[in-house]
Design an enzyme around this catalytic site. Structure first.
Site, PDB file in Angstrom:
ATOM      1  N   LYS A 169       0.851  -1.188   0.000  1.00  0.00           N
ATOM      2  CA  LYS A 169       0.000   0.000   0.000  1.00  0.00           C
ATOM      3  C   LYS A 169       0.889   1.241   0.000  1.00  0.00           C
ATOM      4  O   LYS A 169       1.712   1.434   0.897  1.00  0.00           O
ATOM      5  CB  LYS A 169      -0.911  -0.007   1.222  1.00  0.00           C
ATOM      6  CG  LYS A 169      -1.772   1.240   1.316  1.00  0.00           C
ATOM      7  CD  LYS A 169      -2.807   1.152   2.421  1.00  0.00           C
ATOM      8  CE  LYS A 169      -3.559   2.471   2.546  1.00  0.00           C
ATOM      9  NZ  LYS A 169      -4.586   2.424   3.585  1.00  0.00           N
ATOM     10  N   LYS A 226      -2.139  -1.507  -3.877  1.00  0.00           N
ATOM     11  CA  LYS A 226      -3.010  -0.339  -3.825  1.00  0.00           C
ATOM     12  C   LYS A 226      -2.185   0.938  -3.886  1.00  0.00           C
ATOM     13  O   LYS A 226      -1.214   1.042  -3.139  1.00  0.00           O
ATOM     14  CB  LYS A 226      -3.792  -0.383  -2.521  1.00  0.00           C
ATOM     15  CG  LYS A 226      -4.699   0.783  -2.280  1.00  0.00           C
ATOM     16  CD  LYS A 226      -5.246   0.737  -0.884  1.00  0.00           C
ATOM     17  CE  LYS A 226      -6.034   2.010  -0.672  1.00  0.00           C
ATOM     18  NZ  LYS A 226      -6.391   2.224   0.691  1.00  0.00           N
TER      19      LYS A 226
HETATM   20  C1  PBG Z   1      -7.517   3.389   5.468  1.00  0.00           C
HETATM   21  C2  PBG Z   1      -7.767   3.276   4.006  1.00  0.00           C
HETATM   22  C3  PBG Z   1      -7.571   4.229   3.006  1.00  0.00           C
HETATM   23  C4  PBG Z   1      -8.069   3.662   1.831  1.00  0.00           C
HETATM   24  C5  PBG Z   1      -8.515   2.384   2.145  1.00  0.00           C
HETATM   25  N1  PBG Z   1      -8.289   2.158   3.489  1.00  0.00           N
HETATM   26  C6  PBG Z   1      -7.096   5.627   3.043  1.00  0.00           C
HETATM   27  C7  PBG Z   1      -5.719   5.948   3.467  1.00  0.00           C
HETATM   28  O1  PBG Z   1      -4.846   5.091   3.616  1.00  0.00           O
HETATM   29  O2  PBG Z   1      -5.528   7.138   3.719  1.00  0.00           O
HETATM   30  C8  PBG Z   1      -8.135   4.344   0.494  1.00  0.00           C
HETATM   31  C9  PBG Z   1      -9.198   3.848  -0.423  1.00  0.00           C
HETATM   32  C10 PBG Z   1      -9.475   4.733  -1.583  1.00  0.00           C
HETATM   33  O3  PBG Z   1      -8.823   5.755  -1.814  1.00  0.00           O
HETATM   34  O4  PBG Z   1     -10.405   4.387  -2.316  1.00  0.00           O
HETATM   35  N2  PBG Z   1      -6.209   3.401   5.862  1.00  0.00           N
END
Ligand code: PBG
Length: 327
Positions: A196, A249
């Site tokens: 991520k 992601k």
């Molecule tokens: C929580 C989380 C996030 C997303 C999914 N889980 C946001 C972040 O890390 O700030 C992003 C999902 C999206 O942008 O569609 N940590």
């Protein structure tokens, strides 16, 4: 190898039937997971400004939306919670009567066959908006693990079918696996947000979930977009700790990471077509700058071609409808 004029690659492109026959990648409804936001309150269906077509539902209005998801034969959803209040220890993240826990119970009761996955993170529940506990201005790793694992356990207790930790603390998959197993949930799989990245593409989501960090950024825990080898290390660690599915992601700017992960590890790989990717397409389509359906299908097919087995996407319902029309 023969070459032109004996070889003519255009031969197999001549008709739609031929193209169907030789198509290498297939986007199917079976690949899709639909993200949903749940808020406190009753009768709520609040539009998310930056994401046309996406709403924040209260537990009571979620059922109708889930009926649509069922009718479209989408296999699963992932739930994100917007709690009534935030505090330093993210208590609403693991509260038995938290908004996600209640949503899980309601959805599983109404639609037992629908796969209910939960996002496991603290950012929407902490007053500072970070994904872990903050001490002296720093996001501290190990003290966060206990709360993250407690959150996953509370989701499992409420009836979640799978948990998906997205916090990017080191060791969270192992901590969750251990706590779930101790409590008799050894059959609940973990889909880890393994690779991520610290991405600007999460902007619209943070607006929807109210989860923006109140100071600093997420660069001390989410990955540097410039790194690829490190993604393999993240995936390797999560698998060693017990992850069943690994996620990359965002998706669009990281197709090479999806491919690398798929080439190295023989496990199911998920790609998250994140909020910013959705908003870009919606904005361009609204201005008639692109053909929405065509670009969405091309983007998601590209993720499949890159090696994704599963795609989390806000376009899930539209894609399910388009796939039906194609048949
Ligand atoms: C929580 C989380 C996030 C997303 C999914 N889980 C946001 C972040 O890390 O700030 C992003 C999902 C999206 O942008 O569609 N940590």
């Amino acid at each position: 190898m023969s070459c032109f004029p004996k070889t003519r690659l255009r031969r197999l492109r001549a008709t739609a039937s031929l193209r169907r026959l030789v198509r290498e990648s297939h986007l199917r409804v079976d690949d899709l997971i639909y993200p949903v936001f749940v808020v406190e309150g009753e009768g709520q269906k609040q539009p998310v400004n930056a994401m046309p077509g996406i709403y924040r539902y209260s537990v009571d209005t979620l059922a109708e939306e889930m009926q649509t998801v069922m009718d479209l034969n989408i296999p699963g959803i992932i739930i994100f919670g917007v709690p009534g209040f935030k505090d330093a220890r993210a208590s609403q993240a693991y509260a038995e009567d938290g908004v996600v826990q209640r949503a899980i119970r309601a959805v599983k009761k109404a639609f037992p066959e629908l796969l209910v996955i939960t996002d496991v993170c603290l950012c929407a529940y902490t007053e500072h908006g970070h994904c872990g506990i903050v001490e002296q201005g720093k996001v501290v790793n190990d003290p966060s693990l206990e709360l993250i694992a407690a959150t996953a356990l509370s989701h499992a207790r409420a009836g979640a079918d799978m948990v998906a930790p997205s916090d990017m603390m080191d060791g969270r998959v192992g901590a969750i696996r251990e706590l779930l197993d101790e409590n008799g949930f050894q059959d609940i799989p973990i889909m880890s947000y393994a690779a991520k990245y610290a991405s600007a593409f999460y902007g619209p989501f943070r607006n929807a979930a109210g989860s923006s960090p109140q100071f600093g950024d997420r660069k001390t825990y989410q990955m540097d977009p410039a790194n690829a080898g490190e993604a393999l290390r993240e995936v390797e660690q999560d698998l060693a700790e017990g992850a069943d599915i690994v996620m990359v992601k965002p998706a669009l700017a990281y197709l090479d990471i999806i491919r690398r992960v798929k080439d190295v590890f023989q496990v199911p790989v998920a790609a998250y077509n994140v909020s910013g990717e959705y908003s870009l397409v919606k904005a361009a389509a609204r201005e008639n700058l692109v053909d929405e359906r065509a670009v969405v299908m091309e983007m998601l097919t590209g993720m499949k071609r890159a090696g994704a087995d599963i795609i989390l996407t806000y376009f899930a319902k539209e894609v399910a409808r388009w796939l039906r029309e194609e048949r």
